[in-house]
Design a protein around this motif. Structure first.
Motif, PDB file in Angstrom:
ATOM      1  N   GLU A  68      36.250  13.980   5.393  1.00 29.79           N
ATOM      2  CA  GLU A  68      35.398  12.806   5.157  1.00 29.79           C
ATOM      3  C   GLU A  68      36.224  11.547   4.936  1.00 29.79           C
ATOM      4  O   GLU A  68      35.813  10.449   5.337  1.00 29.79           O
ATOM      5  N   LEU A  69      37.395  11.700   4.332  1.00 30.34           N
ATOM      6  CA  LEU A  69      38.249  10.554   4.057  1.00 30.34           C
ATOM      7  C   LEU A  69      39.219  10.263   5.202  1.00 30.34           C
ATOM      8  O   LEU A  69      39.476   9.100   5.524  1.00 30.34           O
ATOM      9  N   LEU A  70      39.756  11.324   5.808  1.00 30.23           N
ATOM     10  CA  LEU A  70      40.800  11.153   6.816  1.00 30.23           C
ATOM     11  C   LEU A  70      40.293  10.521   8.105  1.00 30.23           C
ATOM     12  O   LEU A  70      40.917   9.579   8.635  1.00 30.23           O
ATOM     13  N   ILE A  71      39.174  11.012   8.625  1.00 33.47           N
ATOM     14  CA  ILE A  71      38.719  10.560   9.942  1.00 33.47           C
ATOM     15  C   ILE A  71      38.412   9.059   9.965  1.00 33.47           C
ATOM     16  O   ILE A  71      38.920   8.339  10.836  1.00 33.47           O
ATOM     17  N   PRO A  72      37.600   8.525   9.036  1.00 36.34           N
ATOM     18  CA  PRO A  72      37.378   7.079   9.070  1.00 36.34           C
ATOM     19  C   PRO A  72      38.626   6.266   8.764  1.00 36.34           C
ATOM     20  O   PRO A  72      38.794   5.164   9.301  1.00 36.34           O
ATOM     21  N   TYR A  73      39.512   6.800   7.926  1.00 38.78           N
ATOM     22  CA  TYR A  73      40.748   6.059   7.626  1.00 38.78           C
ATOM     23  C   TYR A  73      41.608   5.939   8.883  1.00 38.78           C
ATOM     24  O   TYR A  73      42.110   4.856   9.199  1.00 38.78           O
ATOM     25  N   ALA A  74      41.771   7.047   9.606  1.00 33.01           N
ATOM     26  CA  ALA A  74      42.571   7.004  10.831  1.00 33.01           C
ATOM     27  C   ALA A  74      41.967   6.041  11.843  1.00 33.01           C
ATOM     28  O   ALA A  74      42.681   5.266  12.490  1.00 33.01           O
ATOM     29  N   ALA A  75      40.637   6.072  11.971  1.00 37.13           N
ATOM     30  CA  ALA A  75      39.971   5.166  12.912  1.00 37.13           C
ATOM     31  C   ALA A  75      40.189   3.707  12.514  1.00 37.13           C
ATOM     32  O   ALA A  75      40.460   2.843  13.357  1.00 37.13           O
ATOM     33  N   GLY A  76      40.079   3.435  11.218  1.00 38.59           N
ATOM     34  CA  GLY A  76      40.251   2.068  10.739  1.00 38.59           C
ATOM     35  C   GLY A  76      41.664   1.553  10.891  1.00 38.59           C
ATOM     36  O   GLY A  76      41.877   0.342  11.049  1.00 38.59           O
ATOM     37  N   GLN A  77      42.644   2.458  10.851  1.00 34.81           N
ATOM     38  CA  GLN A  77      44.043   2.066  10.964  1.00 34.81           C
ATOM     39  C   GLN A  77      44.556   2.122  12.405  1.00 34.81           C
ATOM     40  O   GLN A  77      45.712   1.787  12.665  1.00 34.81           O
ATOM     41  N   GLY A  78      43.709   2.570  13.331  1.00 37.44           N
ATOM     42  CA  GLY A  78      44.143   2.677  14.716  1.00 37.44           C
ATOM     43  C   GLY A  78      45.107   3.821  14.959  1.00 37.44           C
ATOM     44  O   GLY A  78      45.896   3.789  15.912  1.00 37.44           O
ATOM     45  N   ILE A  79      45.039   4.855  14.114  1.00 35.25           N
ATOM     46  CA  ILE A  79      45.909   6.022  14.273  1.00 35.25           C
ATOM     47  C   ILE A  79      45.261   7.001  15.239  1.00 35.25           C
ATOM     48  O   ILE A  79      44.075   7.311  15.121  1.00 35.25           O
ATOM     49  N   ALA A  80      46.030   7.475  16.188  1.00 38.67           N
ATOM     50  CA  ALA A  80      45.492   8.391  17.193  1.00 38.67           C
ATOM     51  C   ALA A  80      44.922   9.637  16.539  1.00 38.67           C
ATOM     52  O   ALA A  80      45.583  10.285  15.726  1.00 38.67           O
ATOM     53  N   LEU A  81      43.694   9.971  16.867  1.00 40.82           N
ATOM     54  CA  LEU A  81      43.048  11.196  16.402  1.00 40.82           C
ATOM     55  C   LEU A  81      42.109  11.647  17.507  1.00 40.82           C
ATOM     56  O   LEU A  81      41.204  10.909  17.902  1.00 40.82           O
ATOM     57  N   ARG A  82      42.355  12.858  18.021  1.00 47.05           N
ATOM     58  CA  ARG A  82      41.575  13.356  19.158  1.00 47.05           C
ATOM     59  C   ARG A  82      40.889  14.659  18.787  1.00 47.05           C
ATOM     60  O   ARG A  82      41.540  15.619  18.382  1.00 47.05           O
ATOM     61  N   GLU A  83      39.579  14.689  18.911  1.00 48.33           N
ATOM     62  CA  GLU A  83      38.813  15.909  18.667  1.00 48.33           C
ATOM     63  C   GLU A  83      38.926  16.773  19.916  1.00 48.33           C
ATOM     64  O   GLU A  83      38.299  16.501  20.930  1.00 48.33           O
ATOM     65  N   CYS A  84      39.726  17.828  19.818  1.00 44.63           N
ATOM     66  CA  CYS A  84      40.058  18.618  21.004  1.00 44.63           C
ATOM     67  C   CYS A  84      39.497  20.035  20.964  1.00 44.63           C
ATOM     68  O   CYS A  84      39.445  20.709  21.994  1.00 44.63           O
ATOM     69  N   GLY A  85      39.099  20.511  19.778  1.00 48.74           N
ATOM     70  CA  GLY A  85      38.589  21.862  19.655  1.00 48.74           C
ATOM     71  C   GLY A  85      39.690  22.898  19.514  1.00 48.74           C
ATOM     72  O   GLY A  85      40.834  22.683  19.935  1.00 48.74           O
ATOM     73  N   GLN A  86      39.322  24.043  18.923  1.00 47.17           N
ATOM     74  CA  GLN A  86      40.290  25.111  18.690  1.00 47.17           C
ATOM     75  C   GLN A  86      39.683  26.466  18.996  1.00 47.17           C
ATOM     76  O   GLN A  86      38.548  26.757  18.593  1.00 47.17           O
ATOM     77  N   LEU A  87      40.440  27.285  19.721  1.00 46.73           N
ATOM     78  CA  LEU A  87      40.083  28.673  19.964  1.00 46.73           C
ATOM     79  C   LEU A  87      41.004  29.572  19.148  1.00 46.73           C
ATOM     80  O   LEU A  87      42.235  29.499  19.283  1.00 46.73           O
ATOM     81  N   VAL A  88      40.421  30.411  18.294  1.00 46.43           N
ATOM     82  CA  VAL A  88      41.179  31.422  17.562  1.00 46.43           C
ATOM     83  C   VAL A  88      40.896  32.746  18.260  1.00 46.43           C
ATOM     84  O   VAL A  88      39.766  33.241  18.219  1.00 46.43           O
ATOM     85  N   ILE A  89      41.890  33.311  18.921  1.00 43.61           N
ATOM     86  CA  ILE A  89      41.673  34.400  19.864  1.00 43.61           C
ATOM     87  C   ILE A  89      42.101  35.751  19.302  1.00 43.61           C
ATOM     88  O   ILE A  89      43.232  35.917  18.836  1.00 43.61           O
ATOM     89  N   ALA A  90      41.174  36.725  19.377  1.00 45.41           N
ATOM     90  CA  ALA A  90      41.459  38.113  18.997  1.00 45.41           C
ATOM     91  C   ALA A  90      41.929  38.882  20.215  1.00 45.41           C
ATOM     92  O   ALA A  90      41.354  38.754  21.299  1.00 45.41           O
ATOM     93  N   GLN A  91      42.973  39.699  20.015  1.00 49.45           N
ATOM     94  CA  GLN A  91      43.531  40.472  21.125  1.00 49.45           C
ATOM     95  C   GLN A  91      43.196  41.958  21.064  1.00 49.45           C
ATOM     96  O   GLN A  91      43.453  42.687  22.017  1.00 49.45           O
ATOM     97  N   ASP A  92      42.639  42.426  19.944  1.00 40.64           N
ATOM     98  CA  ASP A  92      42.279  43.838  19.822  1.00 40.64           C
ATOM     99  C   ASP A  92      41.128  43.977  18.830  1.00 40.64           C
ATOM    100  O   ASP A  92      40.680  42.992  18.234  1.00 40.64           O
ATOM    101  N   THR A  93      40.655  45.206  18.642  1.00 39.34           N
ATOM    102  CA  THR A  93      39.472  45.421  17.787  1.00 39.34           C
ATOM    103  C   THR A  93      39.736  45.087  16.336  1.00 39.34           C
ATOM    104  O   THR A  93      38.843  44.608  15.631  1.00 39.34           O
ATOM    105  N   ASP A  94      40.953  45.337  15.838  1.00 41.64           N
ATOM    106  CA  ASP A  94      41.267  44.978  14.456  1.00 41.64           C
ATOM    107  C   ASP A  94      41.156  43.471  14.254  1.00 41.64           C
ATOM    108  O   ASP A  94      40.629  42.999  13.241  1.00 41.64           O
TER     109      ASP A  94
END
Length: 499
Positions: A68-94
């Motif tokens: 809540e604090l970081l995103i508007p602060y970065a926007a206000g300061q012109g700091i690059a912030l890109r919403e890119c998404g994240q995949l957390v990938i499982a490779q087996d049943t465990d």
């Protein structure tokens, strides 16, 4: 008032002080020569959505408030912030089971849009990604935390605060209504390789006249010292290069028959053979009185246990430094990944992690390779401080931690000394990724905080004594939480002191 430490937490604390106490004179002290010289300036830049925080904890609250604090602060300061998404990938049943637990936790903590995706949707999101199943967090973002720290520091300066770089705090005396800080000029390496202690100065962020420009290969060299283990016996004499004392004996006794240890030992011999110990090191600079302050906040990361002991606080939990290195691909090869691809966190193996991160400048970071660092202030992989190693190996909690994490530690050393081992890890998640042009990427030293039982301390730990407040550990997503952590800590100190 003072903040010790100019990493992102330290400058966020200083900024919060200026906001709550507009008339206060704020001083920030740091042994380095710039903001975010250590951990804060060497991250992958992930703006964490809060996937791993336990519901109902302080850390979960800080994760949400931090965004809540970081995103508007970065926007206000012109700091690059890109919403890119994240995949957390499982490779087996465990891993699928842990993925489901992660989803439940994320939903309870209110991570927006998080959901499980199958193989087909996984490939729609990231064509390179492969796995059994994945957790998708569409609002995870990336940013530049060094730029963020510099913007926070600029706010401090604009509010009248000052920075004293090249100033290593060595002692803290807590009195009834004030705190006295002792320091020394931090020695740095000159261009000719000799050491100089003529770097204690008070300035803003600009380079001083006559000062050489800083590069990522620069380092701050600690003074010679001897550390003692749990039995009180000297473990090893500090310094760079060579083997010595009980440190070598202990390592050989425990790991001498392991292939990964022999490989790492050969590499160290190769490095130290080209960088011999300087037997004519200068006498450490004398301490001086750095000032008396109404309130002092300490956030020094890798040195937190040492400054705690210097202030009369419990030296535990201890800090054990780990080197974390990334390789990278640049455009056009980097375009193969759009956002963040990562492995499923394993609470029983916290050092085991694989990430593919597309940064704000377009590069693709691959890694990290994580293994115990050869020094807390190691500027490169070749810098060895046996005093720091002795401090780690003389701590019984480290061996308890290491015993439970031998496999991941060995894998970290293997990946660090073998490019093919890293490529093998990456291809589990992106088998078709072209790594032919892979080069060395950012490298940093991270502070692993470990208690006497050998458990990794993963939450926010803060200790206070009178008007001194010290940050002992922060969550892995501490950079994302920085503004919220500062808000929480200063508010708590304000209530405790009645200011």
């Amino acid at each position: 008032m003072a903040a010790v430490g100019a990493g992102i937490i330290g400058v966020a604390l200083a900024r919060e002080i200026t906001r709550r106490f507009p008339d206060a004179e704020v001083t920030v002290l740091d042994r380095a020569d710039r903001v975010a010289a250590a951990q804060s300036g060497h991250t992958a830049g992930i703006v964490h959505a809060g996937l791993t925080e336990a519901p109902g904890t302080l850390e979960a609250k800080l994760a949400r408030r931090g965004l809540e604090l970081l995103i508007p602060y970065a926007a206000g300061q012109g700091i690059a912030l890109r919403e890119c998404g994240q995949l957390v990938i499982a490779q087996d049943t465990d891993e699928v089971e842990r993925l489901e637990d992660l989803l439940t936790r994320a939903e309870k903590t209110g991570v927006p849009g998080v959901r499980v995706v199958d193989r087909a949707e996984m490939r729609e999101i990231e064509p390179q990604a492969r796995g059994v199943q994945a957790l998708y967090s569409p609002h995870t973002a990336i940013t530049d935390y060094r730029s963020l720290a510099e913007a926070l520091a600029a706010d401090v300066r604009e509010a009248g605060g000052r920075f004293r770089f090249g100033t290593e705090v060595t002692g803290i005396d807590v009195m009834s209504n004030e705190v006295r800080v002792r320091a020394r000029n931090a020695p740095t390496d000159d261009e000719d390789g000799s050491e100089s202690s003529e770097t204690g100065y008070s300035t803003d962020l600009e380079t001083m006249p006559g000062e050489r420009p800083h590069t990522d290969d620069d380092q701050v060299v600690d003074r010679p010292r001897t550390y003692r283990g749990d039995d009180g016996e000297p473990q090893v004499e500090a310094g760079r290069g060579g083997r010595g004392g009980r440190l070598g004996e202990e390592l050989h006794r425990r790991f001498g028959d392991k292939d990964w240890f022999r490989s790492a030992e050969d590499k160290i011999d190769e490095w130290t053979g080209t960088k011999p110990v300087d037997r004519n090191r200068p006498t450490p600079p004398a301490e001086f009185d750095a000032g008396v302050f109404d309130l002092v906040f300490v956030a020094v990361g890798l040195q937190s246990d040492r400054l705690a002991a210097a202030a009369g606080l419990d030296p535990e939990p201890r800090v054990v430094p780990f080197a974390s290195s990334y390789s990278q691909l640049v455009l056009p090869a980097a375009e193969a990944v759009h956002g963040i691809i990562g492995s499923v966190p394993d609470p029983d193996d916290p050092l085991e992690e694989t990430m593919l991160v597309r940064t704000v400048d377009g590069a693709l970071l691959l890694g990290p390779t994580t293994h115990i660092a050869l020094g807390r202030n190691a500027g490169s992989a070749r810098d060895i401080d046996f005093g720091d190693l002795g401090s780690s190996f003389g701590f019984s909690g480290f061996w308890k931690f290491a015993k439970r994490n031998v496999r991941s530690a060995a894998e970290g050393v293997r990946s660090a000394t073998s490019t093919s081992a890293l490529v093998e890890r990456i291809r589990r998640f992106a088998p078709d990724l072209d790594t032919a042009e892979m080069t060395a990427g950012p490298r940093g030293i991270r502070a692993a905080t470990i208690d006497a039982k050998g458990d990794l301390v993963t939450g926010l730990t803060v200790t206070t004594r009178g008007r001194l407040t010290q940050v002992r550990s922060v969550p892995a997503s501490g950079a994302t939480m920085a503004l919220a952590i500062a808000e929480h800590i200063v508010e708590r100190a304000q209530a405790a002191t009645g200011r």
